[in-house]
Scaffold this active site. Structure first.
Site, PDB file in Angstrom:
ATOM      1  N   SER A  58       0.827  -1.202   0.000  1.00 38.20           N
ATOM      2  CA  SER A  58       0.000   0.000   0.000  1.00 38.20           C
ATOM      3  C   SER A  58       0.862   1.252   0.000  1.00 38.20           C
ATOM      4  CB  SER A  58      -0.903  -0.003   1.243  1.00 38.20           C
ATOM      5  OG  SER A  58      -1.561   1.241   1.390  1.00 38.20           O
TER       6      SER A  58
ATOM      7  N   TYR B 260      -2.858   5.419  -4.935  1.00 33.73           N
ATOM      8  CA  TYR B 260      -3.964   6.319  -5.228  1.00 33.73           C
ATOM      9  C   TYR B 260      -3.338   7.554  -5.854  1.00 33.73           C
ATOM     10  CZ  TYR B 260      -6.436   3.575  -1.634  1.00 33.73           C
ATOM     11  OH  TYR B 260      -6.996   2.570  -0.886  1.00 33.73           O
TER      12      TYR B 260
ATOM     13  N   LYS C  20      -6.774  -1.657 -10.473  1.00 33.51           N
ATOM     14  CA  LYS C  20      -7.470  -2.410  -9.424  1.00 33.51           C
ATOM     15  C   LYS C  20      -8.796  -1.727  -9.064  1.00 33.51           C
ATOM     16  CE  LYS C  20      -6.825  -3.995  -4.616  1.00 33.51           C
ATOM     17  NZ  LYS C  20      -7.864  -3.201  -3.946  1.00 33.51           N
TER      18      LYS C  20
ATOM     19  N   HIS D 278     -12.840  -3.776  -3.392  1.00 30.69           N
ATOM     20  CA  HIS D 278     -12.167  -3.171  -2.240  1.00 30.69           C
ATOM     21  C   HIS D 278     -12.579  -3.876  -0.938  1.00 30.69           C
ATOM     22  CE1 HIS D 278      -9.701   0.633  -1.842  1.00 30.69           C
ATOM     23  NE2 HIS D 278      -9.705   0.174  -0.613  1.00 30.69           N
TER      24      HIS D 278
END
Length: 350
Positions: free
Chosen positions: A108, A130, A220, A244
Site C-alpha cells: 500500500s 492512489y 485495481k 475493495h
C-alpha cells in the site's frame, strides 16, 4: 480437518481476540451495512468444480508468470493499510514470509514501513497507488518505490471518496500511532492543496503512470467488462477485479460473480486478477478455474499477521497445501489444467 486447516479457518476469531476493538473493526468492517463484505466468502463457496479423473497428478506445478516475471505461486498479498497496527513487524513480516512462499506482495502507498526496507527483504513486490488531485504530489512516493525495486504500479480506481462506515465506538484513527502510516510520503504532504484523492481519474492517468515510472500498470477495482476494455485500451497490462473488500460501495457485486465476464472481455489481451472473500486454497482454485491469472489475499493475510512472520508463512503453506490437494483431486498438474474446471464439460462421444 487438520490442525493447520482449523487454524486457517479460525484466523478471523484469533484476530478478533488479539487486536484492539478499533483495529479489528478497521480490518474487518465493510461499508455501511456491510452487505458486500458479508457475502463475499459464500460467493466463492458457490463455485462448483468439474474434476477430471484418470490423470497422472504425481507432480503438481504452481509456478506462473505475472507481468512477464516468473513467480512460485498464483496467489499473493493484496495491499492493506495499518499492518504495523496488526503486528509491530508489519510489512516486513508480510514481505519476508511472502518472499519465502514465492508470491507477490502488493504494498500500500499508505504503508508504515519504508519501501527501501521492504525491497531489502527480497520479496517480489508491486506498489499500490492512489492518485491525488494534483498528480505531481505523488511523484516523490512513486520515485521512492521505483528506487526500492517495485516492479509494477497498481492503480486503485474505485475510491474517489472513502466509503462511509458505521463505527461501533472509537475509530482506529483515535488509537493508531501516526508513525505506522504513510511513511513514504514527504512531510506535510497531506496539508498540500490538491492532496485529496483525485475525482477526475481517467485513462490518461495510466499512460502518465507508465511513462513516469517505466513500470507496467495494473488497474485495481474493476467490476464491469466495459470498464476493463477501457483500461486495456488505455495501456493497462492487467485488470484486477475487486470491490475493495466491500469497504467502499456497499451492495457492489461480488467479485466471484463477475470475474468470468471480465476475463471474456479482456483476457486475451491482458492478465486478470481477483480478490475479495478468498479464505482458503479451495477458493484460490475456484478463482483460477474461472480463468483468473492470480488471486490476492487481503483480510486473510492480515489475520495471519497477528502471529507475525511465522503466521503469514503458515498461512501461505496451508493455502498451498490446499491448492495442491484440490488440484490433484481435480486431475490437474498445472495451472493451465485448472482453467475452466468450473465450466460445464463439453460432450465427448465415442
Amino acid at each position: 480437518m487438520t490442525e493447520d486447516a482449523r487454524w486457517l479457518s479460525g484466523l478471523e476469531e484469533q484476530a478478533r481476540a488479539r487486536l484492539s476493538g478499533p483495529v479489528f473493526e478497521y480490518v474487518a468492517q465493510g461499508a455501511r451495512e456491510g452487505r458486500t463484505a458479508a457475502r463475499a466468502v459464500d460467493t466463492w463457496s458457490s463455485v462448483e468444480l468439474h474434476p477430471h479423473v484418470l490423470r497422472d497428478v504425481t507432480d503438481v506445478e504452481l509456478g506462473t508468470d505475472l507481468l512477464g516475471t516468473g513467480v512460485g505461486v498464483p496467489w499473493g498479498v493484496a495491499p492493506t493499510t495499518l499492518q504495523r497496527a496488526v503486528h509491530p513487524d508489519g510489512e516486513l513480516a508480510m514481505a519476508r514470509a511472502t518472499a519465502e512462499a514465492g508470491g507477490v506482495m502488493v504494498v500500500s502507498s499508505n504503508a508504515g514501513t519504508r519501501f527501501s526496507l521492504i525491497g531489502d527483504t527480497g520479496v517480489h513486490w508491486w506498489l499500490q497507488a492512489y492518485l491525488p488531485a494534483d498528480r505531481t504530489l505523488a511523484v516523490p512516493m512513486l520515485d521512492r518505490a521505483v528506487a526500492a525495486g517495485a516492479s509494477a504500479v497498481v492503480l486503485t480506481v474505485d475510491t474517489p471518496v472513502v466509503g462511509t462506515k458505521y463505527p461501533t465506538g472509537r475509530v482506529v484513527w483515535d488509537v493508531v500511532d501516526p508513525a505506522q502510516l504513510r511513511v513514504n510520503f514527504d512531510a506535510g504532504h497531506d496539508d498540500q492543496p490538491g492532496s485529496d484523492k483525485a475525482l477526475d481519474l481517467g485513462p490518461h492517468d495510466l499512460d502518465w503512470l507508465a511513462e513516469h515510472t517505466g513500470l507496467p500498470v495494473v488497474v485495481k477495482g474493476v467490476l464491469r467488462p466495459d470498464d476493463a476494455v477501457r483500461c486495456v485500451q488505455a495501456g493497462a497490462r492487467a485488470v484486477w477485479v475487486s470491490n475493495h473488500g466491500g469497504r467502499q460501495l456497499d451492495r457492489a457485486v461480488s467479485t466471484a460473480a463477475v470475474v468470468r465476464d471480465v476475463i471474456a472481455a479482456v483476457g486475451d489481451q491482458a492478465q486478470v486478477y481477483v480478490d475479495g472473500g478468498v479464505r482458503s486454497g479451495l477458493d484460490v482454485v475456484a478463482a483460477l478455474s474461472l480463468g483468473a491469472d492470480a488471486v490476492f489475499l487481503g483480510r486473510l493475510a492480515l489475520y495471519a499477521l497477528t502471529d507475525g512472520e511465522p503466521g503469514v508463512a503458515r498461512m501461505h503453506r496451508e493455502v498451498g497445501s490446499q491448492v495442491v490437494e484440490t488440484m490433484r483431486l481435480c486431475g490437474c498438474r498445472t495451472l493451465a489444467d485448472v482453467a475452466a474446471l468450473s465450466a460445464p464439460p463439453a460432450p465427448n462421444r465415442l
